[in-house]
Scaffold this active site. Sequence first.
Site, PDB file in Angstrom:
ATOM      1  N   GLU A 194      -5.656   4.687   6.685  1.00 50.51           N
ATOM      2  CA  GLU A 194      -5.106   4.908   4.784  1.00 50.51           C
ATOM      3  C   GLU A 194      -5.672   5.877   4.589  1.00 50.51           C
ATOM      4  O   GLU A 194      -5.645   6.508   3.337  1.00 50.51           O
ATOM      5  CB  GLU A 194      -5.858   2.875   4.756  1.00 50.51           C
ATOM      6  N   SER A 196     -11.220  -0.003   4.418  1.00 47.43           N
ATOM      7  CA  SER A 196     -10.446  -0.294   5.491  1.00 47.43           C
ATOM      8  C   SER A 196      -9.688   1.233   6.014  1.00 47.43           C
ATOM      9  O   SER A 196      -9.495   1.765   5.556  1.00 47.43           O
ATOM     10  CB  SER A 196      -9.550  -1.025   4.988  1.00 47.43           C
ATOM     11  N   ARG A 200       0.751  -1.056  -0.065  1.00 49.38           N
ATOM     12  CA  ARG A 200      -0.172   0.160   0.148  1.00 49.38           C
ATOM     13  C   ARG A 200       0.760   1.504   0.125  1.00 49.38           C
ATOM     14  O   ARG A 200       0.376   2.433   0.268  1.00 49.38           O
ATOM     15  CB  ARG A 200      -0.619   0.235   1.538  1.00 49.38           C
TER      16      ARG A 200
END
Length: 374
Positions: free
Chosen positions: A335, A239, A161
């Site tokens: 995130e 998320s 990520r």
Amino acid sequence: MGELLADHTTLRLGGPAHRLLTHTDPAVWPDVVRSASGEGTAPFVLGGGSNTLADDAGYPGTVIRMATRGATVRPLGGDLVEVVVQAGEPLSALVAFAVDQGLSGIEYLGGIPGTTGAAPVQNTGAYGQQISDTLTHVIAFDWHLERIVELRAVDCGFGYRASTFKSQPGRWTILALALRLLRSASAAPVAYRHLADAMGVPLGARPPLTQAAQAVITDREQRGLALPGSGPDARQAGSVFLNPVITPVQEAAVRRAGGPVHRDRSGPQRTSAGWLLEQCGYRPGTRIGPGVYCSATRTLTLTTRDDATAASFTSALRQLAAEVFEAYGIRLCPEPVRPGLTTGSWEVPAMPSHRAVAKSSSSNRPPAVVSRLW
């Protein structure tokens, strides 16, 4: 007053942008650059808004909403093809297009909200597949050099990520990207055990391409990983925390507690952020703060309601991260992207509190891991 960013983000939060430009035609990009330049504030590029937490005060500069569409296929020889896709093309639409064309390489990325241009920023991935697996190069505008550049995959700093685009926000605007896909009636090998079990195939099997793609969509919907079009869970950003890196000592403690541990492709061991939240007492449907709840199906996804604000959402993230840190000494990294934020602007305290130290020593919980939050 400009357009509300709440109208362009899936959390439905955020005040007005000073100016919002919608970019639909690749040929007029120079005009967009001229309009956005000279303000003193870097333009913020918005795709589908599915991973964006905009401030209640809005954004003081220009927001460019990337809405270019389309993909072209070029044979490379043998069964390989190159697909060049515009940054505003929804990722889910690109996956559906590839599967329909009998092209394997991104079939496990179906059902992920957002645009294709946002995928390299987060190195979007699911079910053991990442966009960096097939990406060959990115066409981007470099705001420092003030020109369009081509960046090879090796130059993009891809990790879990992570990417150069994420670590240097505001420097590049992705305009298009190229993927190398394989003509095949079979999907890539199934690398994710949960999906393999759901499909009734062993790990490493190569099920039919269309079957694998549909299984991903079905599984995402059943596990609350899809973005619903309506209902109480429709206002969300997926998320909210990355799965954190853990030390060997922490790994042993997590395993003893029955928690999940996995190694990402860059090497570090990680555990599940959702599992950590559940160990702290949070469950699907839990109210975290004003207008902020865990989704009805998944603790790691936070949803918003009419009384939510960006401030209350941020406070909820702080609360969750602080409780996990105090209980386990593990830092959670959010995130969602915040427009205008170039570096971490808030952190859980560098050392656990005295209460956390006592809890850790008495229960063999792991020591702290240093990791930056907003």
